[in-house]
Design an enzyme around this catalytic site. Sequence first.
Site, PDB file in Angstrom:
ATOM      1  N   ASN A  14       0.818  -1.247  -0.135  1.00 50.97           N
ATOM      2  CA  ASN A  14       0.071  -0.076   0.085  1.00 50.97           C
ATOM      3  C   ASN A  14       0.868   1.253  -0.025  1.00 50.97           C
ATOM      4  O   ASN A  14       0.496   2.334  -0.726  1.00 50.97           O
ATOM      5  CB  ASN A  14      -0.987  -0.134   1.189  1.00 50.97           C
TER       6      ASN A  14
ATOM      7  N   ARG B 203       4.246   0.854  26.236  1.00 52.63           N
ATOM      8  CA  ARG B 203       3.798   1.430  24.939  1.00 52.63           C
ATOM      9  C   ARG B 203       3.517   2.838  25.038  1.00 52.63           C
ATOM     10  O   ARG B 203       3.773   3.541  23.833  1.00 52.63           O
ATOM     11  CB  ARG B 203       2.499   0.770  24.723  1.00 52.63           C
TER      12      ARG B 203
ATOM     13  N   ARG C 207       1.461  -2.634  15.261  1.00 50.07           N
ATOM     14  CA  ARG C 207       1.334  -2.298  16.458  1.00 50.07           C
ATOM     15  C   ARG C 207       0.125  -1.366  17.082  1.00 50.07           C
ATOM     16  O   ARG C 207      -0.365  -0.502  16.174  1.00 50.07           O
ATOM     17  CB  ARG C 207       2.411  -1.208  16.814  1.00 50.07           C
ATOM     18  N   ILE C 208      -0.531  -1.738  17.949  1.00 49.76           N
ATOM     19  CA  ILE C 208      -1.780  -0.922  18.470  1.00 49.76           C
ATOM     20  C   ILE C 208      -1.271   0.602  19.022  1.00 49.76           C
ATOM     21  O   ILE C 208      -0.307   0.622  19.706  1.00 49.76           O
ATOM     22  CB  ILE C 208      -2.392  -1.631  19.614  1.00 49.76           C
TER      23      ILE C 208
ATOM     24  N   HIS D 126      -8.138  -1.136   5.920  1.00 49.00           N
ATOM     25  CA  HIS D 126      -8.436  -2.583   6.630  1.00 49.00           C
ATOM     26  C   HIS D 126      -9.035  -3.296   5.531  1.00 49.00           C
ATOM     27  O   HIS D 126      -9.767  -2.690   4.916  1.00 49.00           O
ATOM     28  CB  HIS D 126      -9.287  -2.216   7.761  1.00 49.00           C
TER      29      HIS D 126
ATOM     30  N   THR E 120      -9.186   6.036  15.403  1.00 47.32           N
ATOM     31  CA  THR E 120      -9.424   6.735  16.749  1.00 47.32           C
ATOM     32  C   THR E 120      -9.059   5.622  17.806  1.00 47.32           C
ATOM     33  O   THR E 120      -8.557   4.383  17.364  1.00 47.32           O
ATOM     34  CB  THR E 120     -11.173   6.727  16.902  1.00 47.32           C
TER      35      THR E 120
ATOM     36  N   GLU F 144     -10.644   3.512  19.580  1.00 47.80           N
ATOM     37  CA  GLU F 144     -11.118   2.181  19.362  1.00 47.80           C
ATOM     38  C   GLU F 144     -10.820   1.557  18.225  1.00 47.80           C
ATOM     39  O   GLU F 144     -11.195   2.011  17.079  1.00 47.80           O
ATOM     40  CB  GLU F 144     -12.868   2.568  19.225  1.00 47.80           C
TER      41      GLU F 144
ATOM     42  N   ASP G 286      -9.982  -0.058  14.566  1.00 48.12           N
ATOM     43  CA  ASP G 286     -10.797  -0.288  13.250  1.00 48.12           C
ATOM     44  C   ASP G 286     -12.342   0.425  13.315  1.00 48.12           C
ATOM     45  O   ASP G 286     -13.206  -0.173  12.762  1.00 48.12           O
ATOM     46  CB  ASP G 286     -10.925  -1.769  12.958  1.00 48.12           C
TER      47      ASP G 286
ATOM     48  N   GLU H  72      -7.444  -2.100  -2.679  1.00 50.87           N
ATOM     49  CA  GLU H  72      -6.822  -1.248  -1.423  1.00 50.87           C
ATOM     50  C   GLU H  72      -5.720  -0.275  -2.351  1.00 50.87           C
ATOM     51  O   GLU H  72      -5.707   0.872  -1.747  1.00 50.87           O
ATOM     52  CB  GLU H  72      -5.956  -2.010  -0.687  1.00 50.87           C
TER      53      GLU H  72
HETATM   54  C1  GRF Z   1      -3.448  -4.717   3.837  1.00 52.29           C
HETATM   55  O1  GRF Z   1      -4.162  -5.999   3.523  1.00 52.29           O
HETATM   56  C2  GRF Z   1      -4.133  -3.765   4.779  1.00 52.29           C
HETATM   57  O2  GRF Z   1      -5.392  -3.548   4.494  1.00 52.29           O
HETATM   58  C3  GRF Z   1      -3.842  -4.176   6.322  1.00 52.29           C
HETATM   59  O3  GRF Z   1      -2.568  -4.808   6.285  1.00 52.29           O
HETATM   60  C4  GRF Z   1      -1.916  -5.214   4.784  1.00 52.29           C
HETATM   61  C5  GRF Z   1      -0.870  -4.396   4.503  1.00 52.29           C
HETATM   62  O4  GRF Z   1      -0.280  -4.946   3.366  1.00 52.29           O
HETATM   63  N1  GRF Z   1      -4.028  -2.990   7.346  1.00 52.29           N
HETATM   64  P1  GRF Z   1       0.649  -4.073   2.735  1.00 52.29           P
HETATM   65  O5  GRF Z   1       1.977  -3.991   3.820  1.00 52.29           O
HETATM   66  O6  GRF Z   1       0.465  -2.881   2.376  1.00 52.29           O
HETATM   67  O7  GRF Z   1       1.399  -4.906   1.593  1.00 52.29           O
END
Ligand code: GRF
Length: 215
Positions: free
Chosen positions: A25, A76, A102-103, A120, A152, A154, A156, A185
């Site tokens: 991404n 954290r 990481r959260i 997500h 946020t 919370e 996702d 994505e």
């Molecule tokens: C993707 O599926 C994204 O939706 C999720 O983690 C994955 C990351 O993939 N949050 P990349 O590292 O961007 O290839």
Amino acid sequence: MSEEVFRSPKKRGRFAVFLSGRGSNFMAIHKAVQAGGIDADIGLVFSNKREAPGYLYAQEHGLETLYLYYKKFDSREAYDARLAEEINKRDIDLIVLAGYMRIITAPFCHEFKNRIINIHPALLPAFPGLHVQQQAIDWGVRFSGATVHFVTAEVDMGPIILQAAVPVHQDDTEDTLAARILKEEHQIYPEAVKLFFDGRLEVRDRRVFILPEDT
Ligand code: GRF
């Protein structure tokens, strides 16, 4: 009760990318920046994993990078406080989570309210959490997809910016469905970053309105 309204800034800006793994991404967003499709620069690529392929790609492409080793911090909160300092030093308008595993602590989320986005691989609010492609198959849904949302405290559950849907086929495996979703994505994440820096995202309570161009 009065409504809380946030509008993303319309200006040439700078964003940080946080990642922990493959980074596909991030690479799609980087390509969009290079092609002039996003009115912003990548000011920092941060990773909690020094060996993450996405992190190595950032180094190879001459981007500023930062890695923090969690064992050097007592908690954290301490880790995220240092990270916040690093962000504040660099005049960053937006933090783009791209497979950051990481959260993020609540104080960090509050400090950068409306300035952190995430992608997500499901149609939120269905299937938050991990291994969500398998969860979608096991549940028997006919469609799943991808969601870009503000972050946020919370996990996702922040305001939704963009979604893309894909069909779920009867013979899908976790991998085939994940690949179909990932393709989407790579379209909607650069688009969401573009909308942010074009000043076209308006958050009213938990809804995000996409403003027309030139408003
Ligand atoms: C993707 O599926 C994204 O939706 C999720 O983690 C994955 C990351 O993939 N949050 P990349 O590292 O961007 O290839």
